[in-house]
Enzyme design. Structure first.
Site, PDB file in Angstrom:
ATOM      1  N   HIS A 159      -4.045   1.180   7.837  1.00 17.74           N
ATOM      2  CA  HIS A 159      -2.713   1.793   7.786  1.00 17.74           C
ATOM      3  C   HIS A 159      -2.684   2.962   6.788  1.00 17.74           C
ATOM      4  O   HIS A 159      -2.201   4.051   7.102  1.00 17.74           O
ATOM      5  CB  HIS A 159      -1.695   0.714   7.398  1.00 17.74           C
ATOM      6  CG  HIS A 159      -0.279   1.189   7.260  1.00 17.74           C
ATOM      7  ND1 HIS A 159       0.729   0.760   8.086  1.00 17.74           N
ATOM      8  CD2 HIS A 159       0.291   2.043   6.373  1.00 17.74           C
ATOM      9  CE1 HIS A 159       1.865   1.348   7.723  1.00 17.74           C
ATOM     10  NE2 HIS A 159       1.632   2.129   6.683  1.00 17.74           N
ATOM     11  N   GLU A 160      -3.236   2.731   5.586  1.00 23.76           N
ATOM     12  CA  GLU A 160      -3.181   3.771   4.548  1.00 23.76           C
ATOM     13  C   GLU A 160      -4.108   4.934   4.892  1.00 23.76           C
ATOM     14  O   GLU A 160      -3.754   6.094   4.662  1.00 23.76           O
ATOM     15  CB  GLU A 160      -3.512   3.184   3.172  1.00 23.76           C
ATOM     16  CG  GLU A 160      -2.576   2.080   2.690  1.00 23.76           C
ATOM     17  CD  GLU A 160      -1.093   2.390   2.802  1.00 23.76           C
ATOM     18  OE1 GLU A 160      -0.713   3.573   2.708  1.00 23.76           O
ATOM     19  OE2 GLU A 160      -0.312   1.455   3.011  1.00 23.76           O
ATOM     20  N   HIS A 216      -2.470   7.319   7.208  1.00 25.71           N
ATOM     21  CA  HIS A 216      -1.523   8.243   6.564  1.00 25.71           C
ATOM     22  C   HIS A 216      -2.204   9.549   6.152  1.00 25.71           C
ATOM     23  O   HIS A 216      -1.582  10.610   6.166  1.00 25.71           O
ATOM     24  CB  HIS A 216      -0.928   7.612   5.297  1.00 25.71           C
ATOM     25  CG  HIS A 216       0.295   6.775   5.533  1.00 25.71           C
ATOM     26  ND1 HIS A 216       1.453   7.291   6.047  1.00 25.71           N
ATOM     27  CD2 HIS A 216       0.546   5.458   5.287  1.00 25.71           C
ATOM     28  CE1 HIS A 216       2.373   6.318   6.115  1.00 25.71           C
ATOM     29  NE2 HIS A 216       1.844   5.197   5.663  1.00 25.71           N
ATOM     30  N   GLY A 232       0.829  -1.198   0.000  1.00 24.89           N
ATOM     31  CA  GLY A 232       0.000   0.000   0.000  1.00 24.89           C
ATOM     32  C   GLY A 232       0.858   1.240   0.000  1.00 24.89           C
ATOM     33  O   GLY A 232       2.035   1.208   0.390  1.00 24.89           O
ATOM     34  N   GLN A 242       2.898  10.032   1.201  1.00 22.63           N
ATOM     35  CA  GLN A 242       4.192   9.348   1.166  1.00 22.63           C
ATOM     36  C   GLN A 242       5.006   9.728  -0.066  1.00 22.63           C
ATOM     37  O   GLN A 242       6.215   9.474  -0.111  1.00 22.63           O
ATOM     38  CB  GLN A 242       4.006   7.829   1.213  1.00 22.63           C
ATOM     39  CG  GLN A 242       3.480   7.349   2.561  1.00 22.63           C
ATOM     40  CD  GLN A 242       3.388   5.842   2.594  1.00 22.63           C
ATOM     41  OE1 GLN A 242       2.390   5.275   2.131  1.00 22.63           O
ATOM     42  NE2 GLN A 242       4.409   5.174   3.095  1.00 22.63           N
ATOM     43  N   CYS A 281       6.170  -0.154   6.896  1.00 24.95           N
ATOM     44  CA  CYS A 281       5.740   1.014   6.134  1.00 24.95           C
ATOM     45  C   CYS A 281       6.874   1.417   5.203  1.00 24.95           C
ATOM     46  O   CYS A 281       8.038   1.393   5.607  1.00 24.95           O
ATOM     47  CB  CYS A 281       5.419   2.148   7.102  1.00 24.95           C
ATOM     48  SG  CYS A 281       4.897   3.660   6.289  1.00 24.95           S
ATOM     49  N   LEU A 282       6.547   1.795   3.983  1.00 27.51           N
ATOM     50  CA  LEU A 282       7.578   2.212   3.029  1.00 27.51           C
ATOM     51  C   LEU A 282       8.245   3.513   3.460  1.00 27.51           C
ATOM     52  O   LEU A 282       9.296   3.874   2.932  1.00 27.51           O
ATOM     53  CB  LEU A 282       6.982   2.352   1.624  1.00 27.51           C
ATOM     54  CG  LEU A 282       6.488   1.040   0.993  1.00 27.51           C
ATOM     55  CD1 LEU A 282       5.855   1.301  -0.365  1.00 27.51           C
ATOM     56  CD2 LEU A 282       7.607   0.017   0.865  1.00 27.51           C
TER      57      LEU A 282
END
Ligand code: ZN
Length: 171
Positions: free
Chosen positions: A130-131, A134, A46, A51, A88-89
């Site tokens: 999670h997304e 953000h 995701g 991000q 997480c990226l």
């Protein structure tokens, strides 16, 4: 199509609240394509627009069942509980234990701005939570139970020579 730079933990843009998308401009369609490319390139499940430095309520997810694009997502129902490792990226190479709902229902617009609803369980439910976090400037590190640790990849575990330390560093 292009790979965008993924912003890392500590950058202010990750802590901002994103704005709702009112009109899906050609520019935002390109952003969505780029977000998908960037997520796949990084082997993520995701990615949220902040991000890549864009404060719009757009997320992309693929838990192995094909790409999902969500514009202005709102979680409308949650139930159950799951506790497991999350990464997480924007915190590359790290992971930590987070408890999330095991089932979520989410409403959003698709790429044609049609209102959609999706239900997800387990990994998909975790990715949606999670997304969506953000988009309001929240990171999993805010919710982590215990320590954030270095992620261990299977390659490392199987590498018999992995303990050899590099002791001949030069400038
Ligand atoms: Zn993330």
């Amino acid at each position: 199509m292009a790979i965008r730079n993924i912003r890392q933990f500590g950058e202010a843009v990750l802590r901002k609240t994103c704005k709702e998308v009112k009109i899906l401009t050609p520019r935002l369609q390109i952003l969505i394509d780029d977000m998908l490319d960037t997520m796949y390139e990084a082997n993520g499940v995701g990615l949220a627009a902040p991000q890549v430095g864009i404060l719009k309520r757009i997320v992309v997810i693929d838990v192995g069942e094909g790409p999902i694009v969500m514009i202005n997502p709102v979680i409308t129902e949650t139930s159950g509980e799951q506790t497991g490792d999350e990464g997480c990226l924007s915190l590359l190479g790290k992971c930590g234990q987070v408890t999330r709902p095991n089932h979520v229902k989410v409403q959003f617009m698709d790429r044609e701005m049609n209102l959609c609803e999706l239900e997800g369980e387990e990994l998909l439910a975790r990715a949606i939570c999670h997304e969506c976090d953000h988009l309001d400037g929240r990171l999993y590190s805010d919710l982590v139970e215990g320590e954030i640790r270095d992620a261990v990849y299977e390659d490392d575990e199987n590498d018999e020579n992995g303990t050899a330390e590099k002791d001949t560093e030069t400038e």
